[in-house]
Motif scaffolding. Structure first.
Motif, PDB file in Angstrom:
ATOM      1  N   UNK A  97       0.607  -0.939   0.056  1.00  0.00           N
ATOM      2  CA  UNK A  97      -0.062   0.079  -0.085  1.00  0.00           C
ATOM      3  C   UNK A  97       0.860   1.565   0.339  1.00  0.00           C
ATOM      4  N   UNK A  98      -0.134   2.228   0.026  1.00  0.00           N
ATOM      5  CA  UNK A  98       0.633   3.800   0.207  1.00  0.00           C
ATOM      6  C   UNK A  98       0.712   4.152   1.449  1.00  0.00           C
ATOM      7  N   UNK A  99       1.370   5.055   2.404  1.00  0.00           N
ATOM      8  CA  UNK A  99       1.523   5.668   3.409  1.00  0.00           C
ATOM      9  C   UNK A  99       1.831   7.582   3.167  1.00  0.00           C
ATOM     10  N   UNK A 100       1.322   8.579   2.960  1.00  0.00           N
ATOM     11  CA  UNK A 100       2.160   9.446   3.172  1.00  0.00           C
ATOM     12  C   UNK A 100       1.030  10.688   4.348  1.00  0.00           C
ATOM     13  N   UNK A 101       1.891  11.900   4.261  1.00  0.00           N
ATOM     14  CA  UNK A 101       1.009  12.845   4.613  1.00  0.00           C
ATOM     15  C   UNK A 101      -0.201  13.803   3.686  1.00  0.00           C
ATOM     16  N   UNK A 102      -0.588  14.261   4.605  1.00  0.00           N
ATOM     17  CA  UNK A 102      -2.051  14.427   3.401  1.00  0.00           C
ATOM     18  C   UNK A 102      -1.671  15.549   2.963  1.00  0.00           C
ATOM     19  N   UNK A 103      -0.296  16.623   2.823  1.00  0.00           N
ATOM     20  CA  UNK A 103      -0.185  17.008   1.191  1.00  0.00           C
ATOM     21  C   UNK A 103       0.506  15.483   0.606  1.00  0.00           C
ATOM     22  N   UNK A 104       0.588  14.870   1.010  1.00  0.00           N
ATOM     23  CA  UNK A 104       1.215  13.768  -0.719  1.00  0.00           C
ATOM     24  C   UNK A 104       2.594  12.863  -0.480  1.00  0.00           C
ATOM     25  N   UNK A 105       3.323  13.276   0.948  1.00  0.00           N
ATOM     26  CA  UNK A 105       4.480  13.669   0.974  1.00  0.00           C
ATOM     27  C   UNK A 105       4.740  12.222   1.880  1.00  0.00           C
ATOM     28  N   UNK A 106       5.634  11.501   1.658  1.00  0.00           N
ATOM     29  CA  UNK A 106       6.651  10.440   2.023  1.00  0.00           C
ATOM     30  C   UNK A 106       6.432  10.200   3.446  1.00  0.00           C
ATOM     31  N   UNK A 107       5.894   9.307   4.134  1.00  0.00           N
ATOM     32  CA  UNK A 107       6.129   9.301   5.976  1.00  0.00           C
ATOM     33  C   UNK A 107       7.587   9.173   6.418  1.00  0.00           C
ATOM     34  N   UNK A 108       7.397   9.195   7.220  1.00  0.00           N
ATOM     35  CA  UNK A 108       8.522   9.741   8.452  1.00  0.00           C
ATOM     36  C   UNK A 108       7.881  10.162   9.877  1.00  0.00           C
ATOM     37  N   UNK A 109       9.012   9.201  10.476  1.00  0.00           N
ATOM     38  CA  UNK A 109       8.288   9.549  12.131  1.00  0.00           C
ATOM     39  C   UNK A 109       7.520  10.280  12.193  1.00  0.00           C
ATOM     40  N   UNK A 110       8.357  11.325  11.700  1.00  0.00           N
ATOM     41  CA  UNK A 110       7.445  12.739  12.126  1.00  0.00           C
ATOM     42  C   UNK A 110       5.816  13.209  11.513  1.00  0.00           C
ATOM     43  N   UNK A 111       4.925  13.017  10.683  1.00  0.00           N
ATOM     44  CA  UNK A 111       4.159  12.507  10.219  1.00  0.00           C
ATOM     45  C   UNK A 111       3.626  12.954  11.212  1.00  0.00           C
ATOM     46  N   UNK A 112       1.715  13.595  11.214  1.00  0.00           N
ATOM     47  CA  UNK A 112       0.653  13.414  12.281  1.00  0.00           C
ATOM     48  C   UNK A 112      -0.508  13.611  11.321  1.00  0.00           C
ATOM     49  N   UNK A 113      -0.204  14.395   9.946  1.00  0.00           N
ATOM     50  CA  UNK A 113      -1.248  14.505   9.253  1.00  0.00           C
ATOM     51  C   UNK A 113      -1.569  12.899   7.954  1.00  0.00           C
ATOM     52  N   UNK A 114      -1.700  12.267   8.208  1.00  0.00           N
ATOM     53  CA  UNK A 114      -1.488  10.924   7.747  1.00  0.00           C
ATOM     54  C   UNK A 114      -3.380  10.120   6.742  1.00  0.00           C
ATOM     55  N   UNK A 115      -2.658   9.536   5.965  1.00  0.00           N
ATOM     56  CA  UNK A 115      -3.626   8.621   5.155  1.00  0.00           C
ATOM     57  C   UNK A 115      -2.666   7.910   4.323  1.00  0.00           C
ATOM     58  N   UNK A 116      -3.331   6.295   4.588  1.00  0.00           N
ATOM     59  CA  UNK A 116      -2.703   5.236   4.622  1.00  0.00           C
ATOM     60  C   UNK A 116      -3.768   4.418   3.363  1.00  0.00           C
ATOM     61  N   UNK A 117      -3.686   3.813   2.230  1.00  0.00           N
ATOM     62  CA  UNK A 117      -4.362   3.477   1.483  1.00  0.00           C
ATOM     63  C   UNK A 117      -4.074   2.418   0.450  1.00  0.00           C
ATOM     64  N   UNK A 118      -4.255   2.037   0.334  1.00  0.00           N
ATOM     65  CA  UNK A 118      -4.283   0.127  -1.164  1.00  0.00           C
ATOM     66  C   UNK A 118      -3.009   0.788  -2.480  1.00  0.00           C
ATOM     67  N   UNK A 119      -3.181   2.137  -2.903  1.00  0.00           N
ATOM     68  CA  UNK A 119      -1.962   2.765  -3.596  1.00  0.00           C
ATOM     69  C   UNK A 119      -2.883   3.499  -4.375  1.00  0.00           C
ATOM     70  N   UNK A 120      -4.338   2.775  -4.882  1.00  0.00           N
ATOM     71  CA  UNK A 120      -5.073   2.934  -6.492  1.00  0.00           C
ATOM     72  C   UNK A 120      -5.782   3.652  -6.072  1.00  0.00           C
ATOM     73  N   UNK A 121      -6.262   4.359  -4.600  1.00  0.00           N
ATOM     74  CA  UNK A 121      -7.239   5.149  -4.674  1.00  0.00           C
ATOM     75  C   UNK A 121      -6.908   6.459  -4.157  1.00  0.00           C
ATOM     76  N   UNK A 122      -5.608   6.143  -4.418  1.00  0.00           N
ATOM     77  CA  UNK A 122      -4.422   7.311  -2.903  1.00  0.00           C
ATOM     78  C   UNK A 122      -4.629   9.013  -2.998  1.00  0.00           C
ATOM     79  N   UNK A 123      -4.651   8.889  -4.552  1.00  0.00           N
ATOM     80  CA  UNK A 123      -4.684  10.007  -5.233  1.00  0.00           C
ATOM     81  C   UNK A 123      -6.619  11.209  -4.897  1.00  0.00           C
TER      82      UNK A 123
END
Length: 342
Positions: free
Chosen positions: A304-330
């Motif tokens: 899947x895909x995990x980013x912040x709510x601006x679409x930036x890649x995840x790191x430990x500082x991310x608080x505003x988040x979205x996780x998905x199967x990747x296909x409907x992420x955007x």
């Protein structure tokens, strides 16, 4: 340091120390035999960090090899199951002993007991490793962000365990079987092991960086939905007023275009369910590192895909988040932005 920044700078790092000997979680080698050194570079773990990063051989940090990851995973599973046993022993609910940030942010007498048994299990095997646990940090997003930042900027160990002893405390208080421990291990700022153990269904979700995700030992993958109209989207009911406002905006934007929305009250559970395909997507406006570190690795290792709510890649500082199967992420991100979730 952010994991993404670490990759971009490609800082030279001293060779990895031997972090543990003994019985492997899977192949059980001789107790006194030295571990196999199968460490891999940050570039080889691109799925765990930033897949767009590149580096030259010899100038990137090495990550724990497979046997070392298995040893970390073995302890993370043991710690999670010990905490899970305490949770199920109080399956009818528990009394609130303290209000944290506000009347919707609860603490019970069992939370610190679960964190205590997790800490003891970790330190018995890894006495020099650092641990960041929710119950040791004052309430509020500023305090949780500061605690994480402090441990990453001034590390006492290359290894940092990130622990939520009971994710879904309100569910736990009311006797709902939707609460569980979440345990992650970060190495030099990047998550390499994650475990979410659901004691009510005896489901152990686990992942090792670069080695996929499993449920009770069987490989799992995210769902196949390719249209937002087929998506089952999860979200939270957050205690903070700003997060609540953004969640309400998100509901208004998403409800007309997705199949359905679910609020389960446990970030760990919702992330685990994205990883195994029961949910298509989960987003939240503000969470702490211990809420999402293990689940972020699970989702990514399940494809899947995990980013912040601006679409930036995840790191430990991310608080505003979205996780998905990747296909409907955007599509989900675009819908949230159109609804005013910023």
């Amino acid at each position: 340091m952010h994991a993404s920044a670490f990759v971009a700078n490609r800082l030279p790092i001293a060779p990895l120390r031997n972090i543990g000997r003994g019985t492997s979680f899977f192949d059980q080698p001789n107790r006194h035999s030295p571990p196999k050194r199968e460490s891999r570079s940050v570039r080889q773990l691109g799925a765990t960090l930033d897949p767009s990063a590149s580096a030259d051989d010899g100038d990137v940090a090495e990550f724990p090899g497979l046997e070392e990851l298995e040893r970390l995973l073995e302890v993370a599973v043991a710690a999670s199951k010990s905490a899970g046993k305490l949770i199920t022993e109080c399956s009818q609910g528990a009394a609130v002993t303290k209000l944290k940030a506000n009347p919707r942010d609860l603490l019970t007498e069992v939370d610190p007991l679960c964190e205590k048994v997790i800490r003891e299990t970790i330190l018995e095997t890894f006495p020099t490793h650092a641990i960041l646990g929710e119950e040791g940090v004052p309430p509020g997003k500023e305090a949780s962000a500061a605690a994480l930042d402090g441990m990453l900027r001034n590390p006492t160990s290359d290894f940092l365990w990130i622990v939520d002893p009971i994710d879904g405390t309100t569910n736990f208080v009311h006797g709902m079987p939707l609460c569980m421990p979440s345990v992650a291990v970060a190495y030099k700022g990047a998550v390499v092991v994650g475990v979410i153990y659901d004691p009510h269904r005896n489901e152990c979700f686990s992942a090792k960086a670069g080695h996929g995700a499993t449920l009770n030992g069987d490989a799992i993958k995210v769902g196949e939905q390719s249209s937002i109209g087929d998506a089952v989207v999860a979200m939270g009911s957050p205690p903070a007023l700003e997060s609540l406002e953004m969640s309400l905006r998100g509901v208004q934007g998403l409800m007309p275009v997705v199949r359905t929305i679910r609020m389960l009250g446990s970030a760990a559970l919702m992330l685990a369910w994205v990883a195994c395909g029961r949910l298509t997507c989960y987003w939240e406006y503000d969470l702490s590192s211990w809420d999402i570190a293990a689940g972020a690795l699970l989702v990514k290792e399940a494809g899947g895909e995990f980013t912040d709510l601006d679409g930036n890649p995840y790191d430990l500082h991310v608080r505003k988040m979205i996780a998905s199967n990747g296909k409907i992420h955007q599509e989900v991100l675009d819908t949230l932005h159109k609804a005013g979730v910023v």
